[in-house]
Design a protein around this motif. Structure first.
Motif, PDB file in Angstrom:
ATOM      1  N   ARG A  51       0.824  -1.213   0.000  1.00 61.33           N
ATOM      2  CA  ARG A  51       0.000   0.000   0.000  1.00 61.33           C
ATOM      3  C   ARG A  51       0.860   1.267   0.000  1.00 61.33           C
ATOM      4  NH1 ARG A  51      -5.218  -0.326   0.799  1.00 61.33           N
ATOM      5  NH2 ARG A  51      -5.282   1.777   1.672  1.00 61.33           N
ATOM      6  N   SER A  52       2.109   1.158  -0.458  1.00 59.10           N
ATOM      7  CA  SER A  52       2.995   2.319  -0.461  1.00 59.10           C
ATOM      8  C   SER A  52       2.449   3.451  -1.325  1.00 59.10           C
ATOM      9  CB  SER A  52       4.394   1.923  -0.941  1.00 59.10           C
ATOM     10  OG  SER A  52       4.338   1.374  -2.242  1.00 59.10           O
ATOM     11  N   TRP A  53       1.620   3.109  -2.326  1.00 62.19           N
ATOM     12  CA  TRP A  53       1.025   4.135  -3.193  1.00 62.19           C
ATOM     13  C   TRP A  53       0.158   5.116  -2.403  1.00 62.19           C
ATOM     14  CZ3 TRP A  53      -4.186   4.092  -2.664  1.00 62.19           C
ATOM     15  CH2 TRP A  53      -4.764   2.890  -2.205  1.00 62.19           C
ATOM     16  N   SER A  54      -0.412   4.636  -1.275  1.00 59.99           N
ATOM     17  CA  SER A  54      -1.318   5.503  -0.508  1.00 59.99           C
ATOM     18  C   SER A  54      -0.590   6.658   0.163  1.00 59.99           C
ATOM     19  CB  SER A  54      -2.077   4.683   0.545  1.00 59.99           C
ATOM     20  OG  SER A  54      -1.211   4.272   1.587  1.00 59.99           O
ATOM     21  N   HIS A  55       0.753   6.564   0.239  1.00 55.33           N
ATOM     22  CA  HIS A  55       1.534   7.654   0.823  1.00 55.33           C
ATOM     23  C   HIS A  55       1.869   8.723  -0.207  1.00 55.33           C
ATOM     24  CE1 HIS A  55       2.073   5.573   4.665  1.00 55.33           C
ATOM     25  NE2 HIS A  55       2.197   4.473   3.941  1.00 55.33           N
ATOM     26  N   ALA A  56       1.455   8.502  -1.464  1.00 54.15           N
ATOM     27  CA  ALA A  56       1.751   9.470  -2.516  1.00 54.15           C
ATOM     28  C   ALA A  56       0.526   9.887  -3.313  1.00 54.15           C
ATOM     29  CB  ALA A  56       2.801   8.900  -3.469  1.00 54.15           C
ATOM     30  N   LEU A  57      -0.558   9.096  -3.229  1.00 52.14           N
ATOM     31  CA  LEU A  57      -1.751   9.380  -4.030  1.00 52.14           C
ATOM     32  C   LEU A  57      -2.960   9.630  -3.131  1.00 52.14           C
ATOM     33  CD1 LEU A  57      -1.304   6.631  -6.786  1.00 52.14           C
ATOM     34  CD2 LEU A  57      -0.780   9.077  -6.969  1.00 52.14           C
ATOM     35  N   PRO A  58      -3.909  10.440  -3.596  1.00 49.31           N
ATOM     36  CA  PRO A  58      -5.067  10.798  -2.769  1.00 49.31           C
ATOM     37  C   PRO A  58      -6.135   9.717  -2.677  1.00 49.31           C
ATOM     38  CG  PRO A  58      -5.193  11.920  -4.879  1.00 49.31           C
ATOM     39  CD  PRO A  58      -3.862  11.213  -4.846  1.00 49.31           C
ATOM     40  N   ALA A  59      -5.999   8.642  -3.458  1.00 56.62           N
ATOM     41  CA  ALA A  59      -7.019   7.596  -3.440  1.00 56.62           C
ATOM     42  C   ALA A  59      -6.992   6.833  -2.120  1.00 56.62           C
ATOM     43  CB  ALA A  59      -6.789   6.633  -4.608  1.00 56.62           C
ATOM     44  N   GLY A  60      -7.982   5.949  -1.939  1.00 57.65           N
ATOM     45  CA  GLY A  60      -8.074   5.176  -0.712  1.00 57.65           C
ATOM     46  C   GLY A  60      -9.143   5.730   0.210  1.00 57.65           C
ATOM     47  N   GLN A  61      -9.055   5.360   1.493  1.00 59.80           N
ATOM     48  CA  GLN A  61     -10.085   5.724   2.469  1.00 59.80           C
ATOM     49  C   GLN A  61      -9.639   6.867   3.387  1.00 59.80           C
ATOM     50  OE1 GLN A  61     -13.137   4.193   2.336  1.00 59.80           O
ATOM     51  NE2 GLN A  61     -12.295   3.214   0.484  1.00 59.80           N
ATOM     52  N   LYS A  62      -8.808   7.784   2.865  1.00 57.42           N
ATOM     53  CA  LYS A  62      -8.268   8.829   3.726  1.00 57.42           C
ATOM     54  C   LYS A  62      -9.358   9.690   4.361  1.00 57.42           C
ATOM     55  CE  LYS A  62      -3.650   9.380   1.685  1.00 57.42           C
ATOM     56  NZ  LYS A  62      -3.695   8.495   0.536  1.00 57.42           N
ATOM     57  N   ARG A  63     -10.389  10.056   3.605  1.00 62.19           N
ATOM     58  CA  ARG A  63     -11.428  10.944   4.150  1.00 62.19           C
ATOM     59  C   ARG A  63     -12.205  10.242   5.261  1.00 62.19           C
ATOM     60  NH1 ARG A  63     -13.244  15.808   2.214  1.00 62.19           N
ATOM     61  NH2 ARG A  63     -11.088  15.858   1.525  1.00 62.19           N
ATOM     62  N   SER A  64     -12.561   8.973   5.056  1.00 60.93           N
ATOM     63  CA  SER A  64     -13.292   8.257   6.109  1.00 60.93           C
ATOM     64  C   SER A  64     -12.394   8.017   7.317  1.00 60.93           C
ATOM     65  CB  SER A  64     -13.861   6.939   5.581  1.00 60.93           C
ATOM     66  OG  SER A  64     -12.827   6.098   5.104  1.00 60.93           O
ATOM     67  N   SER A  65     -11.090   7.815   7.067  1.00 66.66           N
ATOM     68  CA  SER A  65     -10.149   7.673   8.172  1.00 66.66           C
ATOM     69  C   SER A  65     -10.060   8.976   8.969  1.00 66.66           C
ATOM     70  CB  SER A  65      -8.770   7.284   7.633  1.00 66.66           C
ATOM     71  OG  SER A  65      -7.828   7.168   8.674  1.00 66.66           O
ATOM     72  N   LEU A  66      -9.985  10.109   8.279  1.00 68.99           N
ATOM     73  CA  LEU A  66      -9.945  11.405   8.962  1.00 68.99           C
ATOM     74  C   LEU A  66     -11.217  11.652   9.763  1.00 68.99           C
ATOM     75  CD1 LEU A  66      -8.357  13.750   6.270  1.00 68.99           C
ATOM     76  CD2 LEU A  66      -7.282  12.911   8.358  1.00 68.99           C
ATOM     77  N   ASP A  67     -12.351  11.240   9.233  1.00 65.16           N
ATOM     78  CA  ASP A  67     -13.607  11.413   9.957  1.00 65.16           C
ATOM     79  C   ASP A  67     -13.604  10.599  11.249  1.00 65.16           C
ATOM     80  OD1 ASP A  67     -14.553  13.159   8.050  1.00 65.16           O
ATOM     81  OD2 ASP A  67     -15.742  11.649   6.982  1.00 65.16           O
ATOM     82  N   ALA A  68     -13.024   9.397  11.196  1.00 63.03           N
ATOM     83  CA  ALA A  68     -12.927   8.576  12.409  1.00 63.03           C
ATOM     84  C   ALA A  68     -11.974   9.212  13.416  1.00 63.03           C
ATOM     85  CB  ALA A  68     -12.459   7.165  12.049  1.00 63.03           C
ATOM     86  N   ILE A  69     -10.880   9.797  12.938  1.00 68.86           N
ATOM     87  CA  ILE A  69      -9.952  10.488  13.827  1.00 68.86           C
ATOM     88  C   ILE A  69     -10.619  11.717  14.441  1.00 68.86           C
ATOM     89  CG2 ILE A  69      -7.774  11.770  13.920  1.00 68.86           C
ATOM     90  CD1 ILE A  69      -6.837   9.884  11.605  1.00 68.86           C
ATOM     91  N   ALA A  70     -11.419  12.432  13.646  1.00 71.24           N
ATOM     92  CA  ALA A  70     -12.141  13.605  14.157  1.00 71.24           C
ATOM     93  C   ALA A  70     -13.098  13.207  15.277  1.00 71.24           C
ATOM     94  CB  ALA A  70     -12.902  14.296  13.030  1.00 71.24           C
ATOM     95  N   GLN A  71     -13.757  12.079  15.122  1.00 73.13           N
ATOM     96  CA  GLN A  71     -14.676  11.604  16.162  1.00 73.13           C
ATOM     97  C   GLN A  71     -13.912  11.307  17.448  1.00 73.13           C
ATOM     98  OE1 GLN A  71     -17.071   8.266  14.992  1.00 73.13           O
ATOM     99  NE2 GLN A  71     -18.333   8.328  16.829  1.00 73.13           N
ATOM    100  N   LEU A  72     -12.733  10.687  17.314  1.00 75.97           N
ATOM    101  CA  LEU A  72     -11.897  10.436  18.492  1.00 75.97           C
ATOM    102  C   LEU A  72     -11.438  11.740  19.121  1.00 75.97           C
ATOM    103  CD1 LEU A  72     -10.116   8.631  20.327  1.00 75.97           C
ATOM    104  CD2 LEU A  72      -8.388   8.670  18.506  1.00 75.97           C
ATOM    105  N   ALA A  73     -10.969  12.679  18.306  1.00 73.09           N
ATOM    106  CA  ALA A  73     -10.435  13.942  18.815  1.00 73.09           C
ATOM    107  C   ALA A  73     -11.506  14.780  19.509  1.00 73.09           C
ATOM    108  CB  ALA A  73      -9.821  14.748  17.674  1.00 73.09           C
ATOM    109  N   SER A  74     -12.748  14.653  19.066  1.00 67.65           N
ATOM    110  CA  SER A  74     -13.820  15.517  19.574  1.00 67.65           C
ATOM    111  C   SER A  74     -14.051  15.361  21.074  1.00 67.65           C
ATOM    112  CB  SER A  74     -15.124  15.244  18.817  1.00 67.65           C
ATOM    113  OG  SER A  74     -15.600  13.941  19.094  1.00 67.65           O
ATOM    114  N   GLY A  75     -13.618  14.258  21.660  1.00 66.77           N
ATOM    115  CA  GLY A  75     -13.810  14.054  23.097  1.00 66.77           C
ATOM    116  C   GLY A  75     -12.694  14.623  23.947  1.00 66.77           C
ATOM    117  N   HIS A  76     -11.851  15.489  23.364  1.00 66.01           N
ATOM    118  CA  HIS A  76     -10.684  15.991  24.088  1.00 66.01           C
ATOM    119  C   HIS A  76     -10.600  17.514  24.029  1.00 66.01           C
ATOM    120  CE1 HIS A  76      -9.912  11.765  23.194  1.00 66.01           C
ATOM    121  NE2 HIS A  76      -9.186  11.772  24.288  1.00 66.01           N
ATOM    122  N   ASP A  77      -9.765  18.063  24.922  1.00 60.02           N
ATOM    123  CA  ASP A  77      -9.604  19.518  25.007  1.00 60.02           C
ATOM    124  C   ASP A  77      -8.414  20.021  24.192  1.00 60.02           C
ATOM    125  OD1 ASP A  77     -11.719  20.022  27.038  1.00 60.02           O
ATOM    126  OD2 ASP A  77     -10.420  18.769  28.291  1.00 60.02           O
TER     127      ASP A  77
END
Length: 254
Positions: A30-56
Motif C-alpha cells: 500500500r505504499s502508493w497511498s503515501h503518494a496518491l489521494p485515493a483510498g479511504q483517507k477521508r473516512s479515516s480522517l472522519d474517524a480520527i475527528a470523532q476520536l479527537a472531539s472528546g478531548h480539550d
C-alpha cells in the motif's frame, strides 16, 4: 488550602496522513497511498475527528498540510472543523516534492495566548516542535507537540533543544511520536533539565495491529496530576493514539 485545578483531556496521535496500515506488508503493498489521494483517507480522517472531539487539546503528527496525497486538504484544519475545535495550528516540516508533505498539528478548545514554531536539529532536516502557551506569564500552561527522528544522535540533539525550550516552564506537557521508549538514555536530558517526568505506566503504541513498543508519549511536569492514560486506535494509522486526563492548576490557564 489546595489550589483549584481543572481536568484537561489530552490526546496525541500520529495519523499517518490518513493512510491505512494494518500489517507490515502494507508498507510495501500500500505504499502508493503515501503518494496518491485515493483510498479511504477521508473516512479515516472522519474517524480520527470523532476520536479527537472528546478531548480539550490534541497533538497531531504526520498530518498532511495540503499536498497531492491528501487531495490538497489541510488535514489539521479539516479535523478542527469536523471535531468542533475553535483553535488550531499546524507546522509543515517535511516536503517530499509536490507529492506529499507532513506536519505537526494542534487542536485546542482553549485559546492559546501564543503559538511558536521551532525547527528541530538533526542529521536530516524536516522535524519540528510546535509550542502553545496558555495563561499569563511563566506559570502558564505550555503544551509542546513533536515528532522526533529515528536516529539516536539526532534524537539526542532534538531532546536537548526541547529541554532548553521547556526548562523555564514549570507547568508543561510534551506530547508526540518520540520514536523511542521513555527510558532511553537520550530521554534523561528531559528529566534532568525540565520538570517533565517519565510516564507512570508503559502504554505500547506501535505497531497498532500488535502494539509492542511504547514510543508515543504524553509527558507532564511534576506540578500536574495524571488521572488516567490509555492507548486507543487512531483509525487505520500504524500507531495507536495516547489519551490522558490530567489535572492542571486553574491559575495556569488564566
Amino acid at each position: 488550602m489546595k489550589s483549584p485545578t481543572k481536568t484537561l483531556r489530552l490526546l496525541t496521535a500520529n495519523i499517518q496522513a490518513g493512510s491505512s496500515t494494518r500489517r507490515y506488508s502494507d508498507y510495501v503493498t500500500r505504499s502508493w497511498s503515501h503518494a496518491l489521494p485515493a483510498g479511504q483517507k477521508r473516512s479515516s480522517l472522519d474517524a480520527i475527528a470523532q476520536l479527537a472531539s472528546g478531548h480539550d487539546i490534541v497533538g497531531l503528527q504526520e498530518a498532511d498540510p495540503g499536498s497531492l496525497r491528501s487531495g490538497f486538504t489541510n488535514q489539521t484544519h479539516y479535523l478542527a472543523q469536523r471535531a468542533g475545535f475553535n483553535y488550531w495550528s499546524h507546522q509543515p516540516n517535511r516536503r517530499m516534492g509536490g507529492v506529499a508533505s507532513s506536519a505537526n498539528g494542534l487542536l485546542s478548545r482553549l485559546e492559546p495566548v501564543e503559538v511558536q514554531d521551532h525547527p528541530l536539529p538533526g542529521r536530516i532536516g524536516g522535524r519540528g516542535v510546535l509550542l502553545a502557551r496558555y495563561g499569563d506569564g511563566k506559570e502558564g500552561l505550555t503544551v509542546a507537540v513533536a515528532h522526533l527522528s529515528l536516529g539516536t544522535n539526532s534524537r539526542m540533539s532534538q531532546l536537548d533543544f526541547i529541554s532548553d525550550l521547556l526548562s523555564d516552564h514549570p507547568n508543561a506537557v510534551l506530547m508526540g511520536d518520540f520514536n523511542c521508549m521513555a527510558d532511553r538514555p537520550e530521554m534523561q536530558l528531559l528529566y534532568r533539565k525540565t520538570r517533565l517526568q517519565p510516564p507512570g505506566c508503559l502504554v505500547p503504541t506501535f505497531p497498532s495491529w500488535r502494539p509492542e513498543r511504547a514510543i508515543d508519549h504524553i509527558l507532564t511536569s511534576d506540578t500536574l496530576n495524571v488521572v488516567d492514560t490509555q492507548a486507543v486506535p487512531a483509525a487505520y494509522s500504524d500507531h495507536l493514539a495516547v489519551k490522558m486526563e490530567v489535572q492542571v492548576p486553574e491559575e495556569s490557564l488564566r
